[in-house]
Write a protein that holds these residues in place. Structure first.
Motif, PDB file in Angstrom:
ATOM      1  N   ASP A 287       0.935  -1.074  -0.009  1.00 44.66           N
ATOM      2  CA  ASP A 287       0.080   0.174  -0.364  1.00 44.66           C
ATOM      3  C   ASP A 287       1.470   1.348   0.124  1.00 44.66           C
ATOM      4  OD1 ASP A 287      -2.314  -1.444   0.317  1.00 44.66           O
ATOM      5  OD2 ASP A 287      -2.999  -1.077   2.403  1.00 44.66           O
ATOM      6  N   ILE A 288       2.181   1.238   0.636  1.00 40.35           N
ATOM      7  CA  ILE A 288       2.877   2.369   1.172  1.00 40.35           C
ATOM      8  C   ILE A 288       3.657   3.180  -0.504  1.00 40.35           C
ATOM      9  CG2 ILE A 288       5.266   3.371   1.538  1.00 40.35           C
ATOM     10  CD1 ILE A 288       4.520   1.928   4.104  1.00 40.35           C
ATOM     11  N   VAL A 289       4.323   1.684  -1.489  1.00 40.61           N
ATOM     12  CA  VAL A 289       4.523   1.748  -2.932  1.00 40.61           C
ATOM     13  C   VAL A 289       3.189   2.575  -3.568  1.00 40.61           C
ATOM     14  CG1 VAL A 289       5.545   0.179  -3.964  1.00 40.61           C
ATOM     15  CG2 VAL A 289       6.477   0.147  -1.909  1.00 40.61           C
ATOM     16  N   LYS A 290       2.301   1.743  -3.671  1.00 44.78           N
ATOM     17  CA  LYS A 290       1.434   2.140  -4.022  1.00 44.78           C
ATOM     18  C   LYS A 290       1.043   3.944  -4.713  1.00 44.78           C
ATOM     19  CE  LYS A 290      -1.615  -1.059  -4.019  1.00 44.78           C
ATOM     20  NZ  LYS A 290      -2.967  -1.439  -3.672  1.00 44.78           N
ATOM     21  N   GLY A 291       1.743   5.169  -3.369  1.00 41.65           N
ATOM     22  CA  GLY A 291       1.396   5.530  -3.361  1.00 41.65           C
ATOM     23  C   GLY A 291       2.659   6.934  -4.233  1.00 41.65           C
ATOM     24  N   TRP A 292       3.884   5.787  -4.181  1.00 38.83           N
ATOM     25  CA  TRP A 292       5.211   6.285  -4.690  1.00 38.83           C
ATOM     26  C   TRP A 292       4.472   6.518  -5.853  1.00 38.83           C
ATOM     27  CZ3 TRP A 292       8.930   2.818  -1.507  1.00 38.83           C
ATOM     28  CH2 TRP A 292       8.475   3.508  -0.068  1.00 38.83           C
ATOM     29  N   PRO A 293       6.410   7.337  -7.502  1.00 40.54           N
ATOM     30  CA  PRO A 293       5.550   7.974  -8.473  1.00 40.54           C
ATOM     31  C   PRO A 293       6.012   6.618  -8.944  1.00 40.54           C
ATOM     32  CG  PRO A 293       7.434   8.908  -7.214  1.00 40.54           C
ATOM     33  CD  PRO A 293       6.266   8.822  -6.422  1.00 40.54           C
ATOM     34  N   THR A 294       5.589   6.108 -10.239  1.00 40.71           N
ATOM     35  CA  THR A 294       6.427   5.200 -10.800  1.00 40.71           C
ATOM     36  C   THR A 294       6.930   5.659 -11.943  1.00 40.71           C
ATOM     37  OG1 THR A 294       4.198   5.569 -12.517  1.00 40.71           O
ATOM     38  CG2 THR A 294       3.930   3.563 -11.000  1.00 40.71           C
ATOM     39  N   ARG A 295       7.089   6.385 -13.114  1.00 37.03           N
ATOM     40  CA  ARG A 295       8.431   6.471 -14.423  1.00 37.03           C
ATOM     41  C   ARG A 295       8.047   8.255 -14.632  1.00 37.03           C
ATOM     42  NH1 ARG A 295       8.464   2.944 -18.718  1.00 37.03           N
ATOM     43  NH2 ARG A 295       6.811   2.027 -17.872  1.00 37.03           N
ATOM     44  N   PHE A 296       8.848   8.318 -14.579  1.00 32.08           N
ATOM     45  CA  PHE A 296       9.087   9.874 -15.239  1.00 32.08           C
ATOM     46  C   PHE A 296       9.562  10.248 -16.323  1.00 32.08           C
ATOM     47  CE2 PHE A 296      10.059   9.197 -10.473  1.00 32.08           C
ATOM     48  CZ  PHE A 296       9.444  10.306  -9.891  1.00 32.08           C
ATOM     49  N   ASP A 297       9.040  11.428 -17.086  1.00 30.62           N
ATOM     50  CA  ASP A 297      10.059  12.130 -18.378  1.00 30.62           C
ATOM     51  C   ASP A 297      10.858  12.806 -18.502  1.00 30.62           C
ATOM     52  OD1 ASP A 297       8.959  13.919 -18.678  1.00 30.62           O
ATOM     53  OD2 ASP A 297       7.409  13.920 -20.572  1.00 30.62           O
ATOM     54  N   ALA A 298      10.819  12.912 -17.825  1.00 29.61           N
ATOM     55  CA  ALA A 298      12.499  13.950 -16.919  1.00 29.61           C
ATOM     56  C   ALA A 298      13.042  14.959 -18.120  1.00 29.61           C
ATOM     57  CB  ALA A 298      13.406  13.176 -16.421  1.00 29.61           C
ATOM     58  N   LYS A 299      12.284  15.037 -19.086  1.00 31.02           N
ATOM     59  CA  LYS A 299      12.488  16.026 -20.410  1.00 31.02           C
ATOM     60  C   LYS A 299      13.550  17.032 -20.247  1.00 31.02           C
ATOM     61  CE  LYS A 299       9.397  15.116 -23.910  1.00 31.02           C
ATOM     62  NZ  LYS A 299       7.755  15.201 -23.247  1.00 31.02           N
ATOM     63  N   ARG A 300      13.425  17.840 -18.720  1.00 27.35           N
ATOM     64  CA  ARG A 300      14.519  18.723 -19.055  1.00 27.35           C
ATOM     65  C   ARG A 300      15.566  18.508 -18.389  1.00 27.35           C
ATOM     66  NH1 ARG A 300      13.273  23.871 -15.661  1.00 27.35           N
ATOM     67  NH2 ARG A 300      15.251  24.129 -16.653  1.00 27.35           N
TER      68      ARG A 300
END
Lengths: 330, 330
Positions: A287-300
């Motif tokens: 449940d904790i991990v479910k709230g964490w971000p998954t994938r970034f595009d990080a273009k900048r």
């Protein structure tokens, strides 16, 4: 070039100090002095003949921050922080170290300038992808809303806002580095909710069993401790003009499922290692991990020249090189 | 239902107090007590026979916040703030009132609960579209990045993060209301950078000249003071379940160009009024306004039942009704 590192006894802080000392330079300028501070005495890195001061103190207090600002370091790496789990357990301590510590540092720099003449150091702030909170789009863009779901994330997000405002006003020359998950952390298993991301690689490489509390399809973005140090150093080298007004940046990383992490382990250390991963589903951890971000595009960040590993195999190889002396234990 | 309003002597605060007193209710529950606080004595609204306390004090201090929390109001409307221009001129005062004031209030509520038994009031926080900073997409979605370009915007954004974290932890039951531009402000022209948005309507309606410092194609989103009060009251009526974890909401409004504002004035008060608008281009004012948000889609607020005017004509008519006794001056 006088460099100050807060949180210098931490895993990233030690590696950053070691690399700056070894290279004898930071942000393209020769190192002349290194000041390290932490609540436990930071180790003194090898390879640098100039003055190194290792201070043992709570740099989050206004008084200590004023002392540090009076030293007028050219670059400040502000890594001191209470980690996510502890900030959640101890509400007051989290705000005191993560929020007040950042604000006291910024104010100390501003006051030093007002009292003793212009002083505008580069300030590299270690932020976190924990500033983001679910629900997420398939990839988190550089323009995605900041809605943390932990006190740690809130404190880091506030630190980013303070850093941006103090920078805009010309009091510091700031850059905020939002770390993805940093793996593989060396040492013993710890109680942090994301500890298994390191554990399921680190322990099997050492012939030890590791517990996996979440499903194989959990997605996360990772970079190595070596990349984390690289992010901080690259951040320190960027000019205001390169950064523009949006100085807080999501870093690139390797976005993989837990299953893909395991397959990378298999390619590098074989089935014997993979067999040491024991599924031990834990709803609380999941449940904790479910709230964490998954994938970034990080273009900048990518366009500004930040780099991370290309795949998870490389993250494992960096761990073997940097933490295991370059070869697999038998 | 005991209601507390900070910043109760301000333009919105007075109207909010007046409406709650007149209706004798707030968030669907009968009013039993009204506490008003501001640095100048808030006027006592008519129409409510129960106890009204009008306090003159700086509610941003920890001591006053503790006194207010000890009164255990059921709903707190936290409107007290230093406005944008002043927060930019006086860095320390802006952070003291806008950031420390909010944090002291939240802490006072948390400590009151810890000391004297469970106390979790509804806390309605007046935030601002100033939390956003250029460059913008054609319409600012509910998931757009928070990158303020003023100290005021940074302080409001930090207030939102604190409110969300204290709410998530169960210390308060918060909702943040991001006001668009609120026009038409009654009274004299003031020195605020956006004052002309009101001035170019208000002064001509009174037969007086108004200066327009920006181009006719400048786009902005507006709502009336009556809508602003409506936003706050509707926010107070929403449950945690309705709000979910993202409790800070961009409000709807009327998105128009300055030219469209002027045409609305023409429809309501004729060419004679429009001729009183004098173009006086001011690069400094234009540059400030350029950094401000233009258009919101405000989908979440609309889906939660927040409403504003439908067009700028209606905003002018509300001004005539609420501030000019219902008819145009001759």
């Amino acid at each position: 070039m006088h460099v100050l590192i807060s949180g210098a006894a931490g895993m990233i802080g030690q590696r950053l100090a070691a690399r700056i000392a070894r290279e004898g330079a930071c942000a393209g300028t020769p190192l002349t002095r290194l000041t390290l501070t932490d609540v436990v005495t930071p180790p003194r890195p090898a390879g640098f003949d100039g003055p190194i001061e290792a201070r043992t103190e709570d740099s989050s207090s206004a008084a200590v921050a004023a002392e540090l600002a009076a030293l007028r370091p050219d670059i400040v790496f502000h890594l001191a922080a209470i980690i996510s789990g502890e900030a959640e357990r101890d509400f007051d301590k989290g705000y005191r170290i993560n929020l007040d510590g950042m604000r006291n540092l910024l104010e100390a720099i501003r006051q030093e300038s007002a009292k003793n003449g212009p002083y505008v150091p580069k300030l590299v702030f270690s932020s976190s992808s924990g500033i983001f909170g679910a629900p997420f789009p398939p990839a988190i863009s550089d323009e995605f809303h900041v809605t943390p779901l932990t006190s740690y994330g809130a404190q880091k997000a506030i630190g980013e806002l303070l850093l941006a405002d103090y920078s805009r006003r010309g009091f510091v020359d700031g850059v905020g580095i939002r770390f993805p998950s940093i793996v593989i952390r060396p040492g013993k298993p710890n109680a942090s909710a994301g500890g298994f991301f390191s554990g399921i690689i680190r322990e099997p490489l050492q012939g030890q069993e590791a517990l996996l509390p979440v499903a194989d399809d959990v997605i996360f973005t990772h970079a190595s401790p070596r990349s984390a140090v690289g992010f901080l150093l690259h951040g320190a080298s960027l000019s205001r003009e390169q950064l523009g007004p949006r100085i807080n940046l999501s870093m690139p990383g390797v976005c993989v499922t837990v299953g893909e992490q395991i397959e990378a382990l298999r390619r590098i250390a074989g089935d014997r290692a993979v067999k040491l991963i024991r599924r031990a589903p834990d709803k609380a951890a999941a449940d904790i991990v479910k709230g964490w971000p998954t994938r970034f595009d990080a273009k900048r960040a990518l366009s500004l020249g930040f780099t991370a590993e290309q795949d998870f195999d490389e993250i494992i190889r960096v761990h073997i090189e940097d933490d295991l002396g370059g070869r697999l234990p038998n």
